[in-house]
Design an enzyme around this catalytic site. Structure first.
Site, PDB file in Angstrom:
ATOM      1  N   HIS A 129     -25.031  -8.955  11.614  1.00  0.00           N
ATOM      2  CA  HIS A 129     -24.177  -9.972  11.647  1.00  0.00           C
ATOM      3  C   HIS A 129     -23.295  -9.982  10.319  1.00  0.00           C
ATOM      4  O   HIS A 129     -22.916 -11.048   9.928  1.00  0.00           O
ATOM      5  CB  HIS A 129     -24.805 -11.233  11.774  1.00  0.00           C
ATOM      6  CG  HIS A 129     -25.579 -11.542  13.227  1.00  0.00           C
ATOM      7  ND1 HIS A 129     -26.140 -12.419  13.695  1.00  0.00           N
ATOM      8  CD2 HIS A 129     -25.174 -10.834  14.417  1.00  0.00           C
ATOM      9  CE1 HIS A 129     -26.626 -12.243  14.893  1.00  0.00           C
ATOM     10  NE2 HIS A 129     -26.091 -11.178  15.492  1.00  0.00           N
ATOM     11  N   CYS A 137      -9.998  -7.959   6.408  1.00  0.00           N
ATOM     12  CA  CYS A 137      -8.843  -8.773   6.957  1.00  0.00           C
ATOM     13  C   CYS A 137      -8.984  -8.733   8.489  1.00  0.00           C
ATOM     14  O   CYS A 137      -9.837  -8.120   9.027  1.00  0.00           O
ATOM     15  CB  CYS A 137      -7.480  -8.102   6.788  1.00  0.00           C
ATOM     16  SG  CYS A 137      -7.193  -6.638   7.385  1.00  0.00           S
ATOM     17  N   CYS A 157      -4.225  -9.958   2.868  1.00  0.00           N
ATOM     18  CA  CYS A 157      -4.638  -8.630   2.729  1.00  0.00           C
ATOM     19  C   CYS A 157      -3.161  -7.766   2.400  1.00  0.00           C
ATOM     20  O   CYS A 157      -2.057  -8.177   2.770  1.00  0.00           O
ATOM     21  CB  CYS A 157      -5.208  -7.798   3.924  1.00  0.00           C
ATOM     22  SG  CYS A 157      -5.504  -6.262   3.865  1.00  0.00           S
ATOM     23  N   GLY A 196     -39.354 -14.185  12.515  1.00  0.00           N
ATOM     24  CA  GLY A 196     -38.429 -15.449  12.199  1.00  0.00           C
ATOM     25  C   GLY A 196     -37.173 -15.407  12.937  1.00  0.00           C
ATOM     26  O   GLY A 196     -36.188 -15.793  12.598  1.00  0.00           O
ATOM     27  N   THR A 197     -37.312 -14.914  14.093  1.00  0.00           N
ATOM     28  CA  THR A 197     -36.169 -15.305  14.943  1.00  0.00           C
ATOM     29  C   THR A 197     -36.439 -15.571  16.381  1.00  0.00           C
ATOM     30  O   THR A 197     -37.589 -15.308  17.008  1.00  0.00           O
ATOM     31  CB  THR A 197     -35.317 -13.852  15.282  1.00  0.00           C
ATOM     32  OG1 THR A 197     -34.349 -13.746  16.144  1.00  0.00           O
ATOM     33  CG2 THR A 197     -36.162 -12.506  15.633  1.00  0.00           C
ATOM     34  N   SER A 198     -35.748 -16.488  16.634  1.00  0.00           N
ATOM     35  CA  SER A 198     -35.882 -17.115  18.158  1.00  0.00           C
ATOM     36  C   SER A 198     -35.592 -16.267  19.468  1.00  0.00           C
ATOM     37  O   SER A 198     -35.875 -16.368  20.667  1.00  0.00           O
ATOM     38  CB  SER A 198     -35.052 -18.232  18.433  1.00  0.00           C
ATOM     39  OG  SER A 198     -33.614 -18.140  18.300  1.00  0.00           O
ATOM     40  N   ASN A 222     -44.206 -15.781  13.632  1.00  0.00           N
ATOM     41  CA  ASN A 222     -43.321 -16.894  13.907  1.00  0.00           C
ATOM     42  C   ASN A 222     -44.257 -18.068  14.197  1.00  0.00           C
ATOM     43  O   ASN A 222     -45.099 -17.735  14.858  1.00  0.00           O
ATOM     44  CB  ASN A 222     -42.374 -16.529  15.024  1.00  0.00           C
ATOM     45  CG  ASN A 222     -41.409 -17.462  15.443  1.00  0.00           C
ATOM     46  OD1 ASN A 222     -41.395 -18.702  15.110  1.00  0.00           O
ATOM     47  ND2 ASN A 222     -40.066 -17.115  15.778  1.00  0.00           N
ATOM     48  N   PRO A 223     -43.927 -19.251  13.468  1.00  0.00           N
ATOM     49  CA  PRO A 223     -44.852 -20.506  13.928  1.00  0.00           C
ATOM     50  C   PRO A 223     -44.908 -20.916  15.381  1.00  0.00           C
ATOM     51  O   PRO A 223     -45.831 -21.499  15.760  1.00  0.00           O
ATOM     52  CB  PRO A 223     -44.347 -21.573  12.759  1.00  0.00           C
ATOM     53  CG  PRO A 223     -43.198 -20.938  12.017  1.00  0.00           C
ATOM     54  CD  PRO A 223     -42.864 -19.576  12.636  1.00  0.00           C
ATOM     55  N   GLU A 224     -43.673 -20.267  15.938  1.00  0.00           N
ATOM     56  CA  GLU A 224     -43.644 -20.838  17.208  1.00  0.00           C
ATOM     57  C   GLU A 224     -43.639 -19.794  18.190  1.00  0.00           C
ATOM     58  O   GLU A 224     -43.211 -18.390  18.033  1.00  0.00           O
ATOM     59  CB  GLU A 224     -42.135 -21.642  17.549  1.00  0.00           C
ATOM     60  CG  GLU A 224     -41.983 -22.616  16.479  1.00  0.00           C
ATOM     61  CD  GLU A 224     -42.335 -24.040  16.858  1.00  0.00           C
ATOM     62  OE1 GLU A 224     -42.958 -24.421  18.060  1.00  0.00           O
ATOM     63  OE2 GLU A 224     -42.562 -24.760  15.733  1.00  0.00           O
TER      64      GLU A 224
HETATM   65  N1  APR Z   1     -41.454 -18.142   9.107  1.00  0.00           N
HETATM   66  C1  APR Z   1     -41.048 -17.496  10.260  1.00  0.00           C
HETATM   67  N2  APR Z   1     -40.491 -17.952  11.246  1.00  0.00           N
HETATM   68  C2  APR Z   1     -39.837 -19.128  11.372  1.00  0.00           C
HETATM   69  C3  APR Z   1     -40.325 -19.925  10.120  1.00  0.00           C
HETATM   70  C4  APR Z   1     -40.965 -19.433   8.994  1.00  0.00           C
HETATM   71  N3  APR Z   1     -41.001 -20.228   7.872  1.00  0.00           N
HETATM   72  N4  APR Z   1     -39.574 -21.233  10.233  1.00  0.00           N
HETATM   73  C5  APR Z   1     -38.948 -21.004  11.368  1.00  0.00           C
HETATM   74  N5  APR Z   1     -39.188 -19.887  12.169  1.00  0.00           N
HETATM   75  C6  APR Z   1     -38.648 -19.379  13.400  1.00  0.00           C
HETATM   76  C7  APR Z   1     -38.564 -20.621  14.344  1.00  0.00           C
HETATM   77  O1  APR Z   1     -39.706 -20.827  15.193  1.00  0.00           O
HETATM   78  C8  APR Z   1     -37.455 -19.903  15.090  1.00  0.00           C
HETATM   79  O2  APR Z   1     -38.036 -19.004  16.023  1.00  0.00           O
HETATM   80  O3  APR Z   1     -37.554 -18.685  12.853  1.00  0.00           O
HETATM   81  C9  APR Z   1     -36.602 -18.724  14.175  1.00  0.00           C
HETATM   82  C10 APR Z   1     -35.274 -19.119  13.852  1.00  0.00           C
HETATM   83  O4  APR Z   1     -34.309 -19.147  14.847  1.00  0.00           O
HETATM   84  P1  APR Z   1     -32.675 -19.317  14.893  1.00  0.00           P
HETATM   85  O5  APR Z   1     -32.407 -20.287  13.988  1.00  0.00           O
HETATM   86  O6  APR Z   1     -32.292 -19.152  16.296  1.00  0.00           O
HETATM   87  O7  APR Z   1     -32.401 -17.780  14.122  1.00  0.00           O
HETATM   88  P2  APR Z   1     -32.142 -16.438  14.598  1.00  0.00           P
HETATM   89  O8  APR Z   1     -32.828 -16.024  15.603  1.00  0.00           O
HETATM   90  O9  APR Z   1     -31.714 -15.692  13.473  1.00  0.00           O
HETATM   91  O10 APR Z   1     -30.489 -16.771  15.405  1.00  0.00           O
HETATM   92  C11 APR Z   1     -30.000 -15.745  15.498  1.00  0.00           C
HETATM   93  O11 APR Z   1     -27.882 -16.945  15.840  1.00  0.00           O
HETATM   94  O12 APR Z   1     -27.193 -18.671  14.891  1.00  0.00           O
HETATM   95  C12 APR Z   1     -26.850 -17.467  15.199  1.00  0.00           C
HETATM   96  O13 APR Z   1     -25.676 -15.972  14.047  1.00  0.00           O
HETATM   97  C13 APR Z   1     -26.715 -16.735  13.995  1.00  0.00           C
HETATM   98  O14 APR Z   1     -27.839 -14.880  13.086  1.00  0.00           O
HETATM   99  C14 APR Z   1     -27.880 -16.190  13.767  1.00  0.00           C
HETATM  100  C15 APR Z   1     -28.340 -15.880  15.432  1.00  0.00           C
END
Ligand code: APR
Length: 258
Positions: A129, A137, A157, A196-198, A222-224
């Site tokens: 990203h 530009c 630019c 750490g990504t949803s 991921n905690p969730e």
């Molecule tokens: N360690 C690991 N994971 C964690 C922690 C932690 N301490 N705290 C929260 N999380 C998890 C959450 O449970 C969630 O699943 O990190 C995830 C964050 O999710 P998003 O905020 O949706 O982030 P991301 O998946 O990176 O979003 C993707 O969306 O907002 C746009 O462009 C932006 O790059 C981003 C993209």
């Protein structure tokens, strides 16, 4: 008693993750906002405080939003750059650097724009990203260097087009080289750590599946629970700043013994 069972369960998962990593020649680490959480970096939605609370980030972070009000979007990115301030990498970022000692090839493929993996010292980082500290530009993607912060509006630019942050906005394609590299790394990795990504925002969310379909073991940190949990070989349910150092410590011991 339950607490002890939980701790034993976590330790077994950590050990299994370390074993899988110790056998891998190639590992891809897909990261999202969660890996930077313990560095105190607010996500894009959490960052909507103060004067910015009334604006919808999904309207600001679009090419249309920028063209409709360039100074507004320019100042919003300035504000977010300040929030990033001098944030430091956390133990999760550093554990991923350490991982390079024990796995022949480690590639970080990140959705984050904060540059913290590079700051920590990871040697191969693919930014899906873009980066909040780089610019190009609007019309021709000419790279812009030494852009001063805190301007009232975007500078121009040499081609006359406006300078913008080099990040991927909603509705824009991912940089094709970075995305193709991400897919290839996943397809050829034996283990993919998804940290750490949803795993909801496409096309980045399709990467774990690209590896899974080729037989990679997916380890979710991921905690969730999230969509990746379903295809995971192991799920380390906790903050990455705690889980990743635990895994790498066991890996270091295993490798020390072999
Ligand atoms: N360690 C690991 N994971 C964690 C922690 C932690 N301490 N705290 C929260 N999380 C998890 C959450 O449970 C969630 O699943 O990190 C995830 C964050 O999710 P998003 O905020 O949706 O982030 P991301 O998946 O990176 O979003 C993707 O969306 O907002 C746009 O462009 C932006 O790059 C981003 C993209």
């Amino acid at each position: 008693m339950k607490h002890q069972d939980d701790l034993e369960g976590i330790q077994l998962t950590v050990d299994a993750a370390a074993k899988a990593l110790s056998e891998a020649k190639r590992v891809t680490v897909l990261t999202g906002a969660g890996v930077s959480k313990e560095s105190g970096i607010p996500t894009f939605r959490d960052a909507q405080t103060g004067i910015w609370a009334e604006f919808n980030p999904e309207e600001l972070a679009t090419p249309e939003g920028f063209l409709a009000n360039p100074p507004l979007v320019w100042k919003w990115y300035d504000f977010r750059r300040k929030l990033l301030g001098d944030a430091k990498p956390n133990p999760g970022h550093y554990a991923l650097v350490e991982l390079e000692k024990y796995v022949p090839k480690v590639t970080i493929v990140t959705q984050n724009i904060d540059g913290l993996h590079q700051k920590a010292g990871s040697s191969d980082v693919v930014e899906l990203h873009g980066s909040i500290t780089r610019f190009h530009c609007f019309d021709n993607q000419h790279e812009a260097k030494d852009v001063p912060y805190e301007l009232e509006e975007p500078p121009s630019c040499h081609c006359g087009s406006m300078i913008r942050p080099a990040v991927v906005w909603f509705g824009e394609a991912l940089p094709s080289k970075a995305f193709t590299r991400g897919v290839t790394e996943c397809e050829f990795s034996q283990v993919i750590l998804v940290v750490g990504t949803s795993a909801l925002v496409q096309p980045a969310a399709s990467l774990p599946m690209a590896g899974y379909n080729r037989g990679a073991k997916i380890i979710d940190v991921n905690p969730e629970t999230n969509p990746v949990t379903q295809i995971s070989f192991l799920s380390l349910m906790g903050p990455s700043g705690e889980m990743l150092p635990k895994v790498v410590a066991v890996l270091a011991k295993r490798k020390g013994q072999s």
